[in-house]
Design a protein around this motif. Structure first.
Motif, short mmCIF file in Angstrom:
data_model
loop_
_atom_site.label_atom_id
_atom_site.label_comp_id
_atom_site.label_asym_id
_atom_site.label_seq_id
_atom_site.Cartn_x
_atom_site.Cartn_y
_atom_site.Cartn_z
N GLU A 78 0.82 -1.22 0.00
CA GLU A 78 0.00 0.00 0.00
C GLU A 78 0.86 1.27 0.00
O GLU A 78 2.05 1.23 0.35
N ILE A 79 0.23 2.38 -0.40
CA ILE A 79 0.91 3.69 -0.34
C ILE A 79 0.79 4.18 1.10
O ILE A 79 -0.31 4.47 1.58
N GLN A 80 1.92 4.20 1.80
CA GLN A 80 1.92 4.44 3.24
C GLN A 80 2.32 5.88 3.57
O GLN A 80 3.31 6.38 3.03
N ILE A 81 1.61 6.50 4.48
CA ILE A 81 1.98 7.86 4.90
C ILE A 81 3.32 7.82 5.66
O ILE A 81 4.13 8.76 5.57
N THR A 82 3.56 6.72 6.37
CA THR A 82 4.83 6.59 7.12
C THR A 82 6.02 6.66 6.15
O THR A 82 7.01 7.35 6.43
N ASP A 83 5.93 5.95 5.02
CA ASP A 83 7.03 5.96 4.05
C ASP A 83 7.20 7.35 3.44
O ASP A 83 8.33 7.81 3.22
N ALA A 84 6.09 8.02 3.16
CA ALA A 84 6.17 9.37 2.57
C ALA A 84 6.85 10.32 3.56
O ALA A 84 7.68 11.16 3.18
N MET A 85 6.54 10.16 4.84
CA MET A 85 7.18 11.02 5.85
C MET A 85 8.67 10.70 5.96
O MET A 85 9.49 11.60 6.16
N ALA A 86 9.02 9.43 5.81
CA ALA A 86 10.44 9.04 5.85
C ALA A 86 11.18 9.76 4.72
O ALA A 86 12.31 10.22 4.90
N ARG A 87 10.55 9.90 3.58
CA ARG A 87 11.16 10.62 2.45
C ARG A 87 11.20 12.12 2.72
O ARG A 87 12.16 12.80 2.34
N LEU A 88 10.16 12.63 3.36
CA LEU A 88 10.07 14.07 3.65
C LEU A 88 11.25 14.51 4.54
O LEU A 88 11.70 15.66 4.48
N LEU A 89 11.73 13.55 5.36
CA LEU A 89 12.84 13.85 6.27
C LEU A 89 14.09 14.38 5.55
O LEU A 89 14.90 15.09 6.14
N ALA A 90 14.23 14.00 4.28
CA ALA A 90 15.39 14.48 3.51
C ALA A 90 15.29 15.99 3.26
O ALA A 90 16.30 16.64 3.01
#
Ligand code: G1P
Length: 294
Positions: free
Chosen positions: A227-239
């Motif tokens: 699934e498209i996970q908000i947790t993964d998107a936030m992990a990318r946002l950290l950059a």
């Protein structure tokens, strides 16, 4: 920037509560006499949110109806002079145009549900509330988080320490234990097995996100469970940006599980003196029976 919009992903099927949720959305299941979704909406409104965005799916009509007039019922309550009930019902109807509904047409995950609200949210920070996590607190948990956001101007996730063996049920932070309720996030992992979990700090269903998250969700990258996970998107946002974990003050009931849902019902029923008085002897009796059986 101020947080004035809140997104409520409510498209899920609620299969854990079947058959109850066959024709009734899980968000409409009552804790004592109020549907789960109403607790979360009230939390957002008390926290100063002005616009509520529901990301719904098919068979979620009852949520729209709940926050609208029901003329026949109102007429009946007026005719029977049930003023208190009438007032409670009237309070549920928002000013026109402040509750907005959009559909998630495909069940592609929480991150995808949040992305469905992108045009309504626009280029401003916003809150996300998962109604399954019922938060009982003196000060609304979202209000506590908005207070932090006003100082930090960064994305914030609500966190709680969970049993280290339960990490596979949550988004987990790579972060130090919170100091004064805050911790700076180094990483986020969706539902890691205990041996892979970077901590036992779990994400609870309250988020404040900056709008940059939408261009990451736009990539539609899938993660845990396909699934498209908000947790993964936030992990990318950290950059690009800092993210903080906030240890809320209060108590959480995981109403996504049957046990958590029953605990919530008991806890909220006990807050009502009339119900507490009648429940107490019943519970004592039940405990006695259990003690004998064991
Ligand atoms: C979702 C999120 C998870 C978070 C949880 C909080 O999972 O994906 O990161 O910890 O909500 O309730 P779900 O419970 O929908 O599987």
């Amino acid at each position: 920037m101020k947080v004035s919009k809140a997104v409520f992903p409510v498209a899920g099927l609620g299969t854990r509560f079947l058959p109850a949720t066959k024709a009734v959305p899980k968000e409409m299941l009552p804790v004592v006499d109020k549907p789960l979704i109403q607790y979360a909406v009230e939390e957002a409104l008390y926290a100063g949110i002005k616009e509520i965005v529901f990301v719904t799916g098919s068979s979620k009509q009852a949520i729209e109806d709940h926050f609208d007039h029901f003329c026949e019922l109102e007429q009946t309550l007026i005719a029977r002079s049930k003023e208190a009930l009438l007032k409670g019902i009237a309070l549920l109807v928002p000013e026109s145009g402040t509750f907005i509904y959009t559909r998630q047409n495909e069940p592609l995950g929480l991150g995808h549900a949040i992305w469905c609200a992108r045009h309504i949210v626009g280029n401003e920070p916003f809150a996300v509330l998962l109604a399954d996590d019922l938060m009982k607190s003196k000060k609304p948990v979202l209000g506590q988080m908005i207070e932090q956001f006003d100082k930090l101007q960064s994305s914030i996730v609500c966190v709680e320490e969970v049993d280290p063996m339960a990490t596979a049920s949550y988004g987990i932070l790579d972060a130090d234990p919170p100091k004064d309720r805050l911790t700076k996030v180094r990483g986020l992992v969706e539902k890691p097995k205990p041996e892979k979990a970077p901590s036992n700090l779990a994400i609870i269903g309250r988020y404040i996100l900056t709008p940059e998250i939408f261009s990451i969700l736009e990539l539609k990258e899938t993660g845990a469970g396909g699934e498209i996970q908000i947790t993964d998107a936030m992990a990318r946002l950290l950059a690009q940006q800092s993210i903080y974990g906030y240890r809320y003050e209060g108590q959480r009931f995981d109403c996504g599980t049957k046990v958590g849902f029953q605990m919530a019902n008991l806890s909220y029923a006990f807050d009502r003196p009339d119900m507490r008085e009648r429940l107490m002897p019943f519970l004592r009796q039940m405990l006695k029976v259990c003690a004998i059986e064991n």
